[in-house]
Motif scaffolding. Structure first.
Motif: not given
Length: 288
Positions: A235, A260, A263-268, A275
Motif C-alpha cells: 500500500d 478505484i 477509493a484506495g485498494y487495501p492489498y491483501d 475471494s
C-alpha cells in the motif's frame, strides 16, 4: 581437474554416500600410489585435499580416517534434521538461498559433509517439499464436497503462507512424487469427482484450483522480497506511484480505474485467495 583431485573425488564420493563411514580408514598414501599408479606427492595431495574439506583426519597408529561431522547438535545431524534446517533457511531467505554451502555453514559442518545426509540439491528440494506439504492438515470429511474441498485448499494455503517459497517450488506440469501430498490430493480429487461426476473433468478442475492457489501463492515471497528491499508495504509503495498512474490513466479516458484509485485498494493476499476460491467453487457448484 588434476589427477589428485580426480582420486580425491572418488574417495569423497565413497564418504558422502556412506560407503566409508565416520571412523573408517581411507586408503593410505601407499595404497593410493599402488591402486592409481601415481607418485607419492600426488597421493599425499589426495589426502591433503580431503583433510582441507574436513572429511578426514590423520590419527596416530590408525592412519587417515573419516571424520565425524562436528559443530552442530548431533540430534540435527540426521537426514530429517538437515532438511529441517534447509526449510528454515528457505523460509527466511528464499529457496534460492538454500545451497549446500549455505546449509553446511548453518549446520557447522563442511559443505561436502552435507552430502552424507542428502545425496544432491535436487533430492534436498524434493525432501523439503515433502516435509512442508506434510504440514497440510486436511480436515476430517464432512460429507459435503464443497466444504471438504474448501477445507483442503484452505489448509494448503495456510502452509504456503508459512513457507512463502513453496508456491514457486511446485511444478504444475512435471510434479515430483511426494508422499506427503497424497492425502490432500486424494481429498480434493474425491470432492471434485463428486461435484462433476466425470473423473477427467474433475482432474482438470483439480489442476485449475491448484493453479489458482499457486498463482496467488507466488505473490507471497515476491512481496516479502520487495518489502525487504524497499522498506515499504504494498500500500505504501502504491501511494508513491499514484501520480505516475494518474499520468498514464487520465480520468476522462479511464474513469473506472480512477474511481478505484480514489477509493484506495487495501492489498491483501488472504483476501485475494478467499475471494478467488469462492468464485471458483461457485462456478463448480453451478454445474451440478
Amino acid at each position: 581437474m588434476s589427477r589428485a583431485e580426480q582420486i580425491a573425488e572418488e574417495i569423497r564420493h565413497r564418504i558422502v554416500t556412506g560407503m566409508l563411514r565416520p571412523g573408517d580408514v581411507v586408503p593410505s598414501t601407499r595404497a593410493i600410489m599402488r591402486d592409481h599408479n601415481v607418485a607419492m606427492a600426488t597421493a599425499s595431495r589426495v589426502l591433503a585435499l580431503l583433510q582441507d574439506e574436513g572429511l578426514v583426519e590423520a590419527t596416530p597408529g590408525r592412519g587417515t580416517v573419516v571424520l565425524a561431522p562436528a559443530g552442530a547438535d548431533p540430534a540435527v545431524l540426521t537426514a530429517d534434521g538437515v532438511v529441517g534446517v534447509a526449510v528454515q533457511i528457505a523460509d527466511a531467505e528464499s529457496l534460492a538461498g538454500v545451497s549446500m554451502r549455505r546449509l553446511g555453514a548453518a549446520l557447522g559442518i563442511p559443505t561436502m559433509a552435507v552430502y552424507r545426509y542428502v545425496p544432491s540439491r535436487d533430492d534436498l528440494e524434493s525432501a523439503m517439499l515433502d516435509r512442508v506439504l506434510g504440514e497440510v492438515a486436511v480436515p476430517s470429511p464432512s460429507g459435503a464436497w464443497r466444504t471438504d474441498l474448501e477445507g483442503a485448499v484452505g489448509a494448503l494455503w495456510q502452509v504456503m503462507v508459512r513457507h512463502p517459497w513453496l508456491a514457486g517450488a511446485l511444478s504444475m506440469t512435471r510434479p515430483a512424487a511426494l508422499p506427503s501430498a497424497m492425502a490432500m490430493s486424494e481429498r480434493m480429487l474425491a470432492c471434485l469427482v463428486e461435484a462433476v461426476g466425470d473423473p477427467v473433468q474433475a482432474f482438470t478442475d483439480y489442476l485449475t484450483v491448484l493453479h489458482f492457489v499457486r498463482g496467488v501463492g507466488l505473490t507471497l515471497e515476491l512481496e516479502l522480497s520487495d518489502l525487504a528491499e524497499t522498506g515499504l508495504t504494498n500500500d505504501e509503495w502504491v501511494d508513491t506511484r499514484l501520480s505516475d498512474l494518474r499520468r498514464v490513466a487520465p480520468p476522462e479516458q479511464f474513469p473506472t480505474m480512477n474511481a478505484i484509485m480514489a477509493a484506495g485498494y487495501p492489498y491483501d493476499a488472504d483476501v485475494l485467495f478467499e475471494s478467488g476460491l469462492r468464485v471458483l467453487l461457485d462456478g463448480l457448484a453451478a454445474r451440478e
